[in-house]
Design a protein around this motif. Structure first.
Motif, PDB file in Angstrom:
ATOM      1  N   ALA A 142       0.961  -1.196  -0.140  1.00 36.68           N
ATOM      2  CA  ALA A 142       0.030  -0.197   0.004  1.00 36.68           C
ATOM      3  C   ALA A 142       0.884   1.245  -0.005  1.00 36.68           C
ATOM      4  CB  ALA A 142      -0.876   0.121   1.203  1.00 36.68           C
ATOM      5  N   SER A 143       1.846   1.141   0.661  1.00 34.37           N
ATOM      6  CA  SER A 143       2.809   2.474   0.751  1.00 34.37           C
ATOM      7  C   SER A 143       3.650   2.421  -0.433  1.00 34.37           C
ATOM      8  CB  SER A 143       3.942   2.075   1.945  1.00 34.37           C
ATOM      9  OG  SER A 143       4.970   3.365   1.731  1.00 34.37           O
ATOM     10  N   ALA A 144       4.042   1.518  -1.103  1.00 39.16           N
ATOM     11  CA  ALA A 144       4.540   1.645  -2.490  1.00 39.16           C
ATOM     12  C   ALA A 144       3.763   2.083  -3.672  1.00 39.16           C
ATOM     13  CB  ALA A 144       5.102   0.276  -3.039  1.00 39.16           C
ATOM     14  N   VAL A 145       2.170   1.836  -3.563  1.00 39.08           N
ATOM     15  CA  VAL A 145       1.226   2.357  -4.527  1.00 39.08           C
ATOM     16  C   VAL A 145       1.100   3.862  -4.218  1.00 39.08           C
ATOM     17  CG1 VAL A 145      -1.302   2.448  -4.830  1.00 39.08           C
ATOM     18  CG2 VAL A 145       0.083   0.040  -4.779  1.00 39.08           C
ATOM     19  N   ALA A 146       0.903   4.028  -3.029  1.00 45.81           N
ATOM     20  CA  ALA A 146       0.728   5.471  -2.788  1.00 45.81           C
ATOM     21  C   ALA A 146       1.979   6.392  -3.229  1.00 45.81           C
ATOM     22  CB  ALA A 146       0.523   5.830  -1.154  1.00 45.81           C
ATOM     23  N   ALA A 147       3.107   5.813  -3.026  1.00 48.14           N
ATOM     24  CA  ALA A 147       4.418   6.620  -3.330  1.00 48.14           C
ATOM     25  C   ALA A 147       4.579   6.578  -4.738  1.00 48.14           C
ATOM     26  CB  ALA A 147       5.530   5.890  -2.806  1.00 48.14           C
ATOM     27  N   GLY A 148       4.269   5.721  -5.455  1.00 44.55           N
ATOM     28  CA  GLY A 148       4.390   5.469  -6.982  1.00 44.55           C
ATOM     29  C   GLY A 148       3.431   6.558  -7.618  1.00 44.55           C
ATOM     30  N   ALA A 149       2.290   6.910  -7.012  1.00 42.90           N
ATOM     31  CA  ALA A 149       1.109   7.708  -7.548  1.00 42.90           C
ATOM     32  C   ALA A 149       1.647   9.118  -7.666  1.00 42.90           C
ATOM     33  CB  ALA A 149      -0.037   7.761  -6.660  1.00 42.90           C
ATOM     34  N   ALA A 150       2.602   9.770  -6.911  1.00 43.22           N
ATOM     35  CA  ALA A 150       3.155  10.567  -6.898  1.00 43.22           C
ATOM     36  C   ALA A 150       4.288  11.083  -8.064  1.00 43.22           C
ATOM     37  CB  ALA A 150       3.937  11.279  -5.508  1.00 43.22           C
ATOM     38  N   TRP A 151       4.523   9.914  -8.756  1.00 33.23           N
ATOM     39  CA  TRP A 151       5.491   9.821  -9.614  1.00 33.23           C
ATOM     40  C   TRP A 151       5.115   9.552 -10.947  1.00 33.23           C
ATOM     41  CZ3 TRP A 151       9.435  12.856  -8.034  1.00 33.23           C
ATOM     42  CH2 TRP A 151       9.678  12.981  -6.444  1.00 33.23           C
ATOM     43  N   GLY A 152       3.628   9.297 -11.160  1.00 33.25           N
ATOM     44  CA  GLY A 152       2.926   9.129 -12.385  1.00 33.25           C
ATOM     45  C   GLY A 152       2.945   7.796 -12.493  1.00 33.25           C
ATOM     46  N   ASP A 153       3.213   6.922 -11.648  1.00 29.41           N
ATOM     47  CA  ASP A 153       3.081   5.416 -11.648  1.00 29.41           C
ATOM     48  C   ASP A 153       1.330   4.982 -11.402  1.00 29.41           C
ATOM     49  OD1 ASP A 153       5.628   5.095 -12.350  1.00 29.41           O
ATOM     50  OD2 ASP A 153       6.216   4.884 -10.288  1.00 29.41           O
ATOM     51  N   GLU A 154       1.065   4.346 -12.593  1.00 29.54           N
ATOM     52  CA  GLU A 154      -0.335   3.950 -12.308  1.00 29.54           C
ATOM     53  C   GLU A 154      -0.279   2.326 -11.555  1.00 29.54           C
ATOM     54  OE1 GLU A 154      -4.084   2.447 -15.267  1.00 29.54           O
ATOM     55  OE2 GLU A 154      -2.146   3.491 -16.131  1.00 29.54           O
ATOM     56  N   ALA A 155      -0.817   2.333 -10.457  1.00 28.67           N
ATOM     57  CA  ALA A 155      -1.041   1.183  -9.737  1.00 28.67           C
ATOM     58  C   ALA A 155      -2.279   1.100  -8.881  1.00 28.67           C
ATOM     59  CB  ALA A 155       0.016   0.934  -8.679  1.00 28.67           C
ATOM     60  N   GLU A 156      -2.895  -0.127  -8.604  1.00 31.87           N
ATOM     61  CA  GLU A 156      -4.214  -0.127  -7.901  1.00 31.87           C
ATOM     62  C   GLU A 156      -4.057  -1.117  -6.742  1.00 31.87           C
ATOM     63  OE1 GLU A 156      -8.807  -1.847  -8.831  1.00 31.87           O
ATOM     64  OE2 GLU A 156      -7.068  -1.913 -10.424  1.00 31.87           O
ATOM     65  N   LEU A 157      -4.626  -0.577  -5.673  1.00 35.12           N
ATOM     66  CA  LEU A 157      -4.540  -1.629  -4.407  1.00 35.12           C
ATOM     67  C   LEU A 157      -5.744  -2.538  -4.545  1.00 35.12           C
ATOM     68  CD1 LEU A 157      -2.825  -1.933  -2.062  1.00 35.12           C
ATOM     69  CD2 LEU A 157      -4.362  -0.238  -0.666  1.00 35.12           C
ATOM     70  N   GLY A 171      -3.544 -17.906   0.906  1.00 37.64           N
ATOM     71  CA  GLY A 171      -3.391 -17.247   2.013  1.00 37.64           C
ATOM     72  C   GLY A 171      -3.265 -15.619   1.802  1.00 37.64           C
ATOM     73  N   ALA A 172      -3.557 -15.328   0.631  1.00 39.28           N
ATOM     74  CA  ALA A 172      -3.518 -14.010   0.073  1.00 39.28           C
ATOM     75  C   ALA A 172      -4.685 -13.173   0.888  1.00 39.28           C
ATOM     76  CB  ALA A 172      -3.773 -13.832  -1.375  1.00 39.28           C
ATOM     77  N   ILE A 173      -4.222 -11.990   1.141  1.00 36.29           N
ATOM     78  CA  ILE A 173      -5.221 -11.107   2.065  1.00 36.29           C
ATOM     79  C   ILE A 173      -5.271  -9.668   1.078  1.00 36.29           C
ATOM     80  CG2 ILE A 173      -4.842 -11.786   4.396  1.00 36.29           C
ATOM     81  CD1 ILE A 173      -3.132  -9.419   4.868  1.00 36.29           C
ATOM     82  N   GLY A 174      -4.757  -9.446   0.278  1.00 36.85           N
ATOM     83  CA  GLY A 174      -4.789  -8.290  -0.851  1.00 36.85           C
ATOM     84  C   GLY A 174      -3.651  -8.338  -1.582  1.00 36.85           C
ATOM     85  N   GLY A 175      -3.336  -7.126  -2.479  1.00 38.03           N
ATOM     86  CA  GLY A 175      -2.222  -6.956  -3.263  1.00 38.03           C
ATOM     87  C   GLY A 175      -2.502  -5.566  -4.238  1.00 38.03           C
ATOM     88  N   ALA A 176      -1.679  -5.654  -5.143  1.00 35.97           N
ATOM     89  CA  ALA A 176      -1.778  -4.462  -5.929  1.00 35.97           C
ATOM     90  C   ALA A 176      -1.489  -4.786  -7.442  1.00 35.97           C
ATOM     91  CB  ALA A 176      -0.760  -3.467  -5.667  1.00 35.97           C
ATOM     92  N   PHE A 177      -2.217  -4.191  -8.354  1.00 34.98           N
ATOM     93  CA  PHE A 177      -1.879  -4.483  -9.801  1.00 34.98           C
ATOM     94  C   PHE A 177      -1.340  -3.131 -10.497  1.00 34.98           C
ATOM     95  CE2 PHE A 177      -3.445  -4.221 -14.309  1.00 34.98           C
ATOM     96  CZ  PHE A 177      -2.715  -5.317 -14.668  1.00 34.98           C
ATOM     97  N   THR A 178      -0.285  -3.176 -11.284  1.00 37.42           N
ATOM     98  CA  THR A 178       0.072  -2.263 -12.453  1.00 37.42           C
ATOM     99  C   THR A 178       0.127  -2.607 -13.753  1.00 37.42           C
ATOM    100  OG1 THR A 178       1.895  -0.800 -13.102  1.00 37.42           O
ATOM    101  CG2 THR A 178       2.284  -2.831 -11.737  1.00 37.42           C
ATOM    102  N   PRO A 179      -0.459  -1.770 -14.733  1.00 37.55           N
ATOM    103  CA  PRO A 179      -0.414  -2.341 -16.168  1.00 37.55           C
ATOM    104  C   PRO A 179       1.297  -2.189 -16.635  1.00 37.55           C
ATOM    105  CG  PRO A 179      -1.179  -0.092 -15.821  1.00 37.55           C
ATOM    106  CD  PRO A 179      -0.990  -0.452 -14.594  1.00 37.55           C
ATOM    107  N   ASP A 180       1.951  -1.644 -16.128  1.00 35.19           N
ATOM    108  CA  ASP A 180       3.286  -1.257 -16.766  1.00 35.19           C
ATOM    109  C   ASP A 180       4.163  -2.442 -16.709  1.00 35.19           C
ATOM    110  OD1 ASP A 180       2.492   1.409 -17.368  1.00 35.19           O
ATOM    111  OD2 ASP A 180       2.793   1.929 -15.111  1.00 35.19           O
ATOM    112  N   CYS A 181       3.671  -3.470 -17.135  1.00 39.41           N
ATOM    113  CA  CYS A 181       4.923  -4.806 -17.362  1.00 39.41           C
ATOM    114  C   CYS A 181       4.185  -5.785 -18.371  1.00 39.41           C
ATOM    115  CB  CYS A 181       4.755  -5.493 -15.998  1.00 39.41           C
ATOM    116  SG  CYS A 181       5.887  -6.805 -15.725  1.00 39.41           S
ATOM    117  N   ALA A 182       5.077  -6.275 -19.064  1.00 40.10           N
ATOM    118  CA  ALA A 182       4.721  -7.279 -20.014  1.00 40.10           C
ATOM    119  C   ALA A 182       5.601  -8.670 -19.840  1.00 40.10           C
ATOM    120  CB  ALA A 182       4.762  -6.692 -21.431  1.00 40.10           C
ATOM    121  N   ARG A 183       4.908  -9.628 -20.036  1.00 34.70           N
ATOM    122  CA  ARG A 183       5.315 -10.854 -19.924  1.00 34.70           C
ATOM    123  C   ARG A 183       6.329 -11.109 -21.382  1.00 34.70           C
ATOM    124  NH1 ARG A 183       1.686 -15.725 -21.530  1.00 34.70           N
ATOM    125  NH2 ARG A 183       2.120 -14.902 -23.568  1.00 34.70           N
ATOM    126  N   VAL A 184       7.527 -11.946 -21.335  1.00 35.07           N
ATOM    127  CA  VAL A 184       8.261 -11.852 -22.535  1.00 35.07           C
ATOM    128  C   VAL A 184       9.029 -13.185 -22.375  1.00 35.07           C
ATOM    129  CG1 VAL A 184      10.278 -10.527 -21.868  1.00 35.07           C
ATOM    130  CG2 VAL A 184       9.699 -10.822 -24.559  1.00 35.07           C
TER     131      VAL A 184
END
Length: 452
Positions: A142-157, A171-184
């Motif tokens: 959550a801290s990383a998502v909030a910090a990234g938003a200040a620099w234009g990074d798109e991520a969703e908690l 055992g997952a209790i949450g997470g985050a998603f960013t579109p700025d990545c591709a599989r290769v």
């Protein structure tokens, strides 16, 4: 799980390629690039795109893509090993914003070139999902998502339900998603880039190890290459060059890959849109669903070898692979008993301050690297930047804050070994403590300071 193959999966998925002979005596070129991985190939690509008449020679100690370029996790991401806050403190807010924007744009650039050049490398713009399995991990995410938003990074908690739209981890209790990545498929991208640059007139010699890299000359056991520009793209192997012994520390990362999984397994895991995945632990893990339906999974945790040693035997430490297998089943219990067909590893380059760099001196000697494992996209940005520097362009790329950066030298041994080993053990201890107690480890703040 018992891996049958200890070579990288990515190379096994490609048809064999006949090796190119070594250098045969002295040679000359306009530009000589030492290292034919992503950095070297992208640099050659953009140099020739700008000026097709250039005589560009790639000098490779092993075979094209032998190093991290052919062994990585296949994340083409906007990740950068140094935070925007750290860059802003050293270079100002505008420089940090520009660096973050350049990394995001680079993911698109790699996909665009792959499409334009018809490079079949399984590029899938699926984004990246980060899983939290305890409260400290969720708080860091959550801290990383909030910090990234200040620099234009798109991520969703993400809450648990939204997370399951991407991946279903035990055992997952949450997470985050960013579109700025591709599989290769990284080795396929390497092979495709090689074909393109050779078709455009670049030359290649393999099995030709550089013994000394100096302005206007590369000395090898097979002869000396003289050129106006000499560009070093040797990543972890830079530590074995006389002029760069303490510039980076070679730190190993390892991977495993399963057999192709049945539909019922993927129904229990997800990742159907080509998302890459990681979680919030300190000792990094990473994975992807491959185009042929395998799960490729990797992580840090291998020991640093004193004296920056790099040896073939270090690519396959059985204990680390066993740890990865247990971690994978812990995340996805449906994989218990599945066959692991590939197990491999290799070194990545870590500068003392974790800051990658690219530059070109007045003497024509240039360099790029130190990606700390985030090099699939960053190498493209480095290649474009080196090409602009060689051509004398005053561009947005040549004004980025990593241009001309010089990291402090690593401490001499045994201090270097002691420091890196202590950090690795502290990360593993912190992860165990947080999983056991549900509270942030006392080592967490120290580990954050070491990587920011």
């Amino acid at each position: 799980m018992d891996a049958r193959v200890t070579t990288p999966l990515w190379a096994d998925l490609l048809p064999p390629r006949e090796a190119v002979p070594p250098l045969d005596g002295d040679a000359e070129a306009d530009v000589v690039i030492v290292g034919a991985g992503f950095t070297g190939l992208w640099t050659a690509y953009y140099l020739l795109e700008h000026d097709p008449s250039l005589d560009v020679l790639l000098v490779e100690a092993e075979t094209v893509g032998f190093g991290a370029s052919g062994r990585n996790g296949g994340w083409c991401s906007a990740l950068f090993p140094v935070s925007a806050e750290t860059i802003a403190r050293a270079h100002g807010r505008d420089a940090a914003l520009a660096m973050r924007a350049a990394m995001r744009d680079t993911v698109v650039e790699v996909g665009g070139v792959a499409a334009a050049e018809q490079i079949a490398c399984d590029f899938a713009f699926g984004g990246a999902v980060t899983v939290a399995r305890n409260r400290p991990q969720l708080e860091r995410i959550a801290s990383a998502v909030a910090a990234g938003a200040a620099w234009g990074d798109e991520a969703e908690l993400l809450g648990p339900h939204d997370l399951e739209e991407h991946v279903q981890a035990d055992g997952a209790i949450g997470g985050a998603f960013t579109p700025d990545c591709a599989r290769v498929q990284p080795a396929a991208l390497v092979r495709g880039l090689l074909d393109v640059v050779l078709a455009r007139g670049a030359r290649l010699v393999e099995g030709t190890r550089a013994l000394r890299i100096a302005p206007r000359a590369v000395v090898t056991a097979h002869g000396t290459v003289r050129a106006r520009y000499v560009l070093r793209a040797t990543e972890a192997w830079s530590a074995h060059l006389p002029s760069a012994r303490r510039e980076v520390a070679p730190v190993y990362s390892h991977m495993i890959a399963t057999e192709p999984l049945p539909a019922r397994a993927w129904a229990a895991i997800g990742l159907e849109r080509g998302q890459t995945f990681t979680d919030g632990r300190h000792l990094i893990v990473y994975g992807q669903r491959t185009a042929d339906g395998r799960l490729a999974f990797g992580g840090r945790g291998a020991p640093y070898h004193a004296g920056s040693a790099i040896r073939p035997g270090f690519d396959d430490p059985r204990g680390v692979a066993h740890h990865l297998e247990r971690a994978l089943v812990d995340l996805f219990p449906v994989l218990d008993g599945v066959v692991v067909t590939h197990r491999w590893g290799g070194p990545l380059a870590v500068p003392r301050d974790h800051m990658p760099s690219v530059g070109l001196g007045d003497d024509g000697l240039g360099w790029a690297g130190g990606y700390v494992g985030d090099g699939v996209a960053a190498a493209n940005l480095a290649g474009r930047t080196l090409a602009d520097l060689v051509h004398g362009s005053d561009s947005e790329l040549t004004r980025l804050p990593w241009v001309g950066h010089r990291s402090p030298a690593w401490e001499p041994e045994p201090v270097r070994w002691a420091g890196i080993t202590a950090a690795r053990r502290a990360a593993a201890w912190a992860d165990r403590a947080e999983a056991r107690t549900g509270h942030e480890s006392r080592a967490s703040a120290l580990l954050e300071r070491l990587t920011r």
